[in-house]
Motif scaffolding. Structure first.
Motif, PDB file in Angstrom:
ATOM      1  N   ILE A 195     -46.522  20.300  53.727  1.00  0.00           N
ATOM      2  CA  ILE A 195     -45.787  19.137  53.209  1.00  0.00           C
ATOM      3  C   ILE A 195     -44.350  19.167  53.716  1.00  0.00           C
ATOM      4  CG2 ILE A 195     -44.886  18.055  51.113  1.00  0.00           C
ATOM      5  CD1 ILE A 195     -47.448  19.065  49.700  1.00  0.00           C
ATOM      6  N   ARG A 196     -43.724  20.329  53.658  1.00  0.00           N
ATOM      7  CA  ARG A 196     -42.343  20.456  54.135  1.00  0.00           C
ATOM      8  C   ARG A 196     -42.269  20.174  55.636  1.00  0.00           C
ATOM      9  NH1 ARG A 196     -39.559  24.463  56.605  1.00  0.00           N
ATOM     10  NH2 ARG A 196     -37.268  24.423  56.347  1.00  0.00           N
ATOM     11  N   GLU A 197     -43.207  20.706  56.411  1.00  0.00           N
ATOM     12  CA  GLU A 197     -43.207  20.470  57.858  1.00  0.00           C
ATOM     13  C   GLU A 197     -43.332  18.981  58.165  1.00  0.00           C
ATOM     14  OE1 GLU A 197     -46.422  22.871  59.180  1.00  0.00           O
ATOM     15  OE2 GLU A 197     -45.271  24.753  59.126  1.00  0.00           O
ATOM     16  N   GLN A 198     -44.183  18.292  57.414  1.00  0.00           N
ATOM     17  CA  GLN A 198     -44.357  16.857  57.630  1.00  0.00           C
ATOM     18  C   GLN A 198     -43.079  16.089  57.282  1.00  0.00           C
ATOM     19  OE1 GLN A 198     -47.825  15.975  55.272  1.00  0.00           O
ATOM     20  NE2 GLN A 198     -49.261  16.751  56.813  1.00  0.00           N
ATOM     21  N   ALA A 199     -42.397  16.535  56.231  1.00  0.00           N
ATOM     22  CA  ALA A 199     -41.136  15.883  55.854  1.00  0.00           C
ATOM     23  C   ALA A 199     -40.081  16.071  56.935  1.00  0.00           C
ATOM     24  CB  ALA A 199     -40.639  16.448  54.523  1.00  0.00           C
ATOM     25  N   LEU A 200     -40.022  17.272  57.510  1.00  0.00           N
ATOM     26  CA  LEU A 200     -39.021  17.554  58.540  1.00  0.00           C
ATOM     27  C   LEU A 200     -39.291  16.785  59.829  1.00  0.00           C
ATOM     28  CD1 LEU A 200     -38.561  21.388  57.975  1.00  0.00           C
ATOM     29  CD2 LEU A 200     -36.854  19.593  57.573  1.00  0.00           C
ATOM     30  N   GLU A 201     -40.529  16.336  60.014  1.00  0.00           N
ATOM     31  CA  GLU A 201     -40.824  15.487  61.172  1.00  0.00           C
ATOM     32  C   GLU A 201     -40.236  14.090  61.009  1.00  0.00           C
ATOM     33  OE1 GLU A 201     -45.034  15.504  61.489  1.00  0.00           O
ATOM     34  OE2 GLU A 201     -45.158  17.573  62.228  1.00  0.00           O
ATOM     35  N   LYS A 202     -39.957  13.709  59.761  1.00  0.00           N
ATOM     36  CA  LYS A 202     -39.446  12.364  59.471  1.00  0.00           C
ATOM     37  C   LYS A 202     -37.940  12.341  59.204  1.00  0.00           C
ATOM     38  CE  LYS A 202     -43.550  10.445  59.584  1.00  0.00           C
ATOM     39  NZ  LYS A 202     -43.915   9.468  60.638  1.00  0.00           N
ATOM     40  N   ALA A 203     -37.395  13.439  58.718  1.00  0.00           N
ATOM     41  CA  ALA A 203     -35.983  13.447  58.328  1.00  0.00           C
ATOM     42  C   ALA A 203     -35.416  14.851  58.438  1.00  0.00           C
ATOM     43  CB  ALA A 203     -35.817  12.925  56.902  1.00  0.00           C
ATOM     44  N   GLU A 204     -34.144  14.949  58.759  1.00  0.00           N
ATOM     45  CA  GLU A 204     -33.460  16.243  58.810  1.00  0.00           C
ATOM     46  C   GLU A 204     -33.140  16.708  57.394  1.00  0.00           C
ATOM     47  OE1 GLU A 204     -32.878  18.227  61.199  1.00  0.00           O
ATOM     48  OE2 GLU A 204     -32.615  17.134  63.093  1.00  0.00           O
ATOM     49  N   SER A 205     -33.225  18.005  57.168  1.00  0.00           N
ATOM     50  CA  SER A 205     -32.808  18.551  55.876  1.00  0.00           C
ATOM     51  C   SER A 205     -31.281  18.521  55.791  1.00  0.00           C
ATOM     52  CB  SER A 205     -33.299  19.985  55.724  1.00  0.00           C
ATOM     53  OG  SER A 205     -32.583  20.847  56.588  1.00  0.00           O
ATOM     54  N   PRO A 206     -30.725  18.533  54.580  1.00  0.00           N
ATOM     55  CA  PRO A 206     -29.264  18.585  54.442  1.00  0.00           C
ATOM     56  C   PRO A 206     -28.653  19.804  55.139  1.00  0.00           C
ATOM     57  CG  PRO A 206     -30.261  17.969  52.364  1.00  0.00           C
ATOM     58  CD  PRO A 206     -31.389  18.345  53.287  1.00  0.00           C
ATOM     59  N   ALA A 207     -29.377  20.913  55.174  1.00  0.00           N
ATOM     60  CA  ALA A 207     -28.867  22.111  55.836  1.00  0.00           C
ATOM     61  C   ALA A 207     -28.660  21.883  57.331  1.00  0.00           C
ATOM     62  CB  ALA A 207     -29.818  23.283  55.615  1.00  0.00           C
ATOM     63  N   LEU A 216     -35.497  13.959  50.887  1.00  0.00           N
ATOM     64  CA  LEU A 216     -36.365  14.105  49.716  1.00  0.00           C
ATOM     65  C   LEU A 216     -37.389  12.981  49.639  1.00  0.00           C
ATOM     66  CD1 LEU A 216     -33.856  15.399  47.009  1.00  0.00           C
ATOM     67  CD2 LEU A 216     -35.686  16.677  48.144  1.00  0.00           C
ATOM     68  N   ASN A 217     -37.009  11.785  50.032  1.00  0.00           N
ATOM     69  CA  ASN A 217     -37.994  10.698  50.080  1.00  0.00           C
ATOM     70  C   ASN A 217     -39.093  11.011  51.089  1.00  0.00           C
ATOM     71  OD1 ASN A 217     -37.624   8.433  48.248  1.00  0.00           O
ATOM     72  ND2 ASN A 217     -35.618   8.146  49.209  1.00  0.00           N
ATOM     73  N   ALA A 218     -38.728  11.582  52.225  1.00  0.00           N
ATOM     74  CA  ALA A 218     -39.731  11.960  53.217  1.00  0.00           C
ATOM     75  C   ALA A 218     -40.642  13.057  52.663  1.00  0.00           C
ATOM     76  CB  ALA A 218     -39.042  12.433  54.504  1.00  0.00           C
ATOM     77  N   PHE A 219     -40.060  13.992  51.930  1.00  0.00           N
ATOM     78  CA  PHE A 219     -40.870  15.064  51.333  1.00  0.00           C
ATOM     79  C   PHE A 219     -41.834  14.491  50.301  1.00  0.00           C
ATOM     80  CE2 PHE A 219     -41.895  18.387  48.329  1.00  0.00           C
ATOM     81  CZ  PHE A 219     -42.116  19.496  49.135  1.00  0.00           C
ATOM     82  N   LEU A 220     -41.351  13.587  49.456  1.00  0.00           N
ATOM     83  CA  LEU A 220     -42.223  12.996  48.440  1.00  0.00           C
ATOM     84  C   LEU A 220     -43.316  12.139  49.077  1.00  0.00           C
ATOM     85  CD1 LEU A 220     -39.676  12.038  45.627  1.00  0.00           C
ATOM     86  CD2 LEU A 220     -41.195  14.025  45.745  1.00  0.00           C
ATOM     87  N   ASP A 221     -42.998  11.451  50.161  1.00  0.00           N
ATOM     88  CA  ASP A 221     -44.025  10.686  50.870  1.00  0.00           C
ATOM     89  C   ASP A 221     -45.141  11.614  51.362  1.00  0.00           C
ATOM     90  OD1 ASP A 221     -42.581   8.361  50.496  1.00  0.00           O
ATOM     91  OD2 ASP A 221     -41.728   8.333  52.518  1.00  0.00           O
ATOM     92  N   ALA A 222     -44.737  12.744  51.940  1.00  0.00           N
ATOM     93  CA  ALA A 222     -45.725  13.705  52.435  1.00  0.00           C
ATOM     94  C   ALA A 222     -46.526  14.296  51.289  1.00  0.00           C
ATOM     95  CB  ALA A 222     -45.023  14.808  53.229  1.00  0.00           C
ATOM     96  N   ARG A 223     -45.875  14.512  50.169  1.00  0.00           N
ATOM     97  CA  ARG A 223     -46.590  15.084  49.030  1.00  0.00           C
ATOM     98  C   ARG A 223     -47.604  14.092  48.464  1.00  0.00           C
ATOM     99  NH1 ARG A 223     -44.810  17.396  43.180  1.00  0.00           N
ATOM    100  NH2 ARG A 223     -46.945  17.968  42.634  1.00  0.00           N
ATOM    101  N   ARG A 225     -49.245  11.894  50.089  1.00  0.00           N
ATOM    102  CA  ARG A 225     -50.407  11.923  50.988  1.00  0.00           C
ATOM    103  C   ARG A 225     -51.286  13.139  50.694  1.00  0.00           C
ATOM    104  NH1 ARG A 225     -46.399  10.344  54.751  1.00  0.00           N
ATOM    105  NH2 ARG A 225     -46.258  12.466  55.581  1.00  0.00           N
ATOM    106  N   ALA A 226     -50.653  14.274  50.425  1.00  0.00           N
ATOM    107  CA  ALA A 226     -51.418  15.488  50.118  1.00  0.00           C
ATOM    108  C   ALA A 226     -52.177  15.343  48.804  1.00  0.00           C
ATOM    109  CB  ALA A 226     -50.466  16.683  50.045  1.00  0.00           C
ATOM    110  N   MET A 227     -51.556  14.727  47.813  1.00  0.00           N
ATOM    111  CA  MET A 227     -52.213  14.550  46.522  1.00  0.00           C
ATOM    112  C   MET A 227     -53.439  13.660  46.648  1.00  0.00           C
ATOM    113  SD  MET A 227     -48.842  14.183  44.058  1.00  0.00           S
ATOM    114  CE  MET A 227     -49.751  13.975  42.516  1.00  0.00           C
ATOM    115  N   LYS A 228     -53.342  12.634  47.463  1.00  0.00           N
ATOM    116  CA  LYS A 228     -54.450  11.689  47.604  1.00  0.00           C
ATOM    117  C   LYS A 228     -55.634  12.283  48.366  1.00  0.00           C
ATOM    118  CE  LYS A 228     -51.786   7.438  47.069  1.00  0.00           C
ATOM    119  NZ  LYS A 228     -51.316   6.179  47.686  1.00  0.00           N
ATOM    120  N   GLN A 229     -55.442  13.459  48.941  1.00  0.00           N
ATOM    121  CA  GLN A 229     -56.551  14.138  49.605  1.00  0.00           C
ATOM    122  C   GLN A 229     -57.513  14.769  48.599  1.00  0.00           C
ATOM    123  OE1 GLN A 229     -54.648  16.952  52.198  1.00  0.00           O
ATOM    124  NE2 GLN A 229     -54.033  15.415  53.693  1.00  0.00           N
ATOM    125  N   GLU A 230     -57.071  14.900  47.342  1.00  0.00           N
ATOM    126  CA  GLU A 230     -57.901  15.515  46.310  1.00  0.00           C
ATOM    127  C   GLU A 230     -58.118  14.533  45.172  1.00  0.00           C
ATOM    128  OE1 GLU A 230     -57.503  19.855  45.394  1.00  0.00           O
ATOM    129  OE2 GLU A 230     -55.479  19.487  46.120  1.00  0.00           O
TER     130      GLU A 230
END
Length: 272
Positions: A195-207, A216-223, A225-230
């Motif tokens: 999930i984190r890797e997918q978020a980093l493909e869409k947006a840079e982390s603050p660090a 964080l929006n990119a991370f939640l979007d990726a999450r 998608r992961a939730m809907k897999q189950e």
């Protein structure tokens, strides 16, 4: 001592005092992290609202049931699972802390045998009753759940979020993802790392200089998608009507009052 040396020494002392004052000011103004006791209490209550439909997270030490998600029994304060193996780690840790008179220790062979599936073989009502008895009667068992929660989920999530330059809300978002998905991928569903890797493909982390809200929006979007897999996790309200609500309000410090919904139920945490 010459006048030049005196002047230099005075300048060094003044600079040292200035650095000390700046450090103290920065420490005072630093955002409160999720491992602050008050913030951690908020995190526990938020997770409990999603895992147990209650803000009383301390009542969940004795919780245990099979919720039909293919992971066997789900139990305790963050939903340790027999199928995932983290419940086994709890009981092993408890057996080490309480080797005598331990009502859960006899179930260790069965717990090892069912790891990786949803079987109740060797467990059943005898095990669920023993789990509740330990939670009700033994502070050492409750402490064991706390310690294993921190070791496996809370501490790694907070550390990862700090490394990515995230404040208290981002640290909680990471923690909740750790609780539900675990670190690695399993059963065809993405884990936290993916999930984190997918978020980093869409947006840079603050660090890395990125915008915190955008990341964080990119991370939640990726999450999501992961939730809907189950099928067991396809209700995404713990993200969309809780974490996303705090993010949309720009509450990156996760400051109360907080209002959110999970599975159609409404919750609120007021400021202390």
């Amino acid at each position: 001592m010459t006048g030049l040396l005196k002047h230099g020494l005075a300048l060094l002392l003044a600079l040292a005092a200035l650095c000390t004052a700046c450090t103290a000011t920065a420490r005072e103004n630093a955002p409160t992290a999720l491992d602050d006791p008050a913030k951690k209490e908020i995190a526990m209550r938020l997770v409990s609202s999603a895992e147990n439909s209650s803000l009383d997270w301390k009542a969940q030490y004795r919780y245990i049931e099979d919720i039909g998600d293919g992971r066997g029994y789900t139990a305790g304060i963050v939903g340790f699972c027999t199928g995932c193996g983290d419940l086994l780690k709890v009981v092993e840790r408890y057996a080490a802390a309480r080797p005598d008179g331990n009502v859960l220790k006899p179930f260790l062979p069965a717990l090892r045998a069912v790891r990786g599936g949803d079987s109740h073989d060797g467990l059943g009502s005898a095990f669920t009753t023993a789990w509740q008895r330990a939670a009700d009667d033994d502070p050492a068992f409750r402490e064991t759940q706390d310690d294993e929660r921190d070791r496996v989920y809370f501490d790694p999530a907070v550390d990862a979020a700090r490394d990515d330059g995230l404040g208290a809300l981002g640290q909680f978002i990471y923690y909740d993802a750790y609780v539900m998905h675990g670190l690695g991928d399993a059963r065809g569903s993405a884990g936290f790392r993916t999930i984190r890797e997918q978020a980093l493909e869409k947006a840079e982390s603050p660090a890395k200089g990125g915008d915190e809200a955008a990341y964080l929006n990119a991370f939640l979007d990726a999450r999501v998608r992961a939730m809907k897999q189950e099928k067991a996790h396809e209700d995404t309200s713990r993200v969309e009507t809780a974490q996303r609500v705090f993010l949309d309000a720009d509450n990156l410090a996760l400051e109360p009052p907080l209002k959110w919904q999970v599975y159609g139920d409404s919750y609120r945490i007021d400021g202390g």
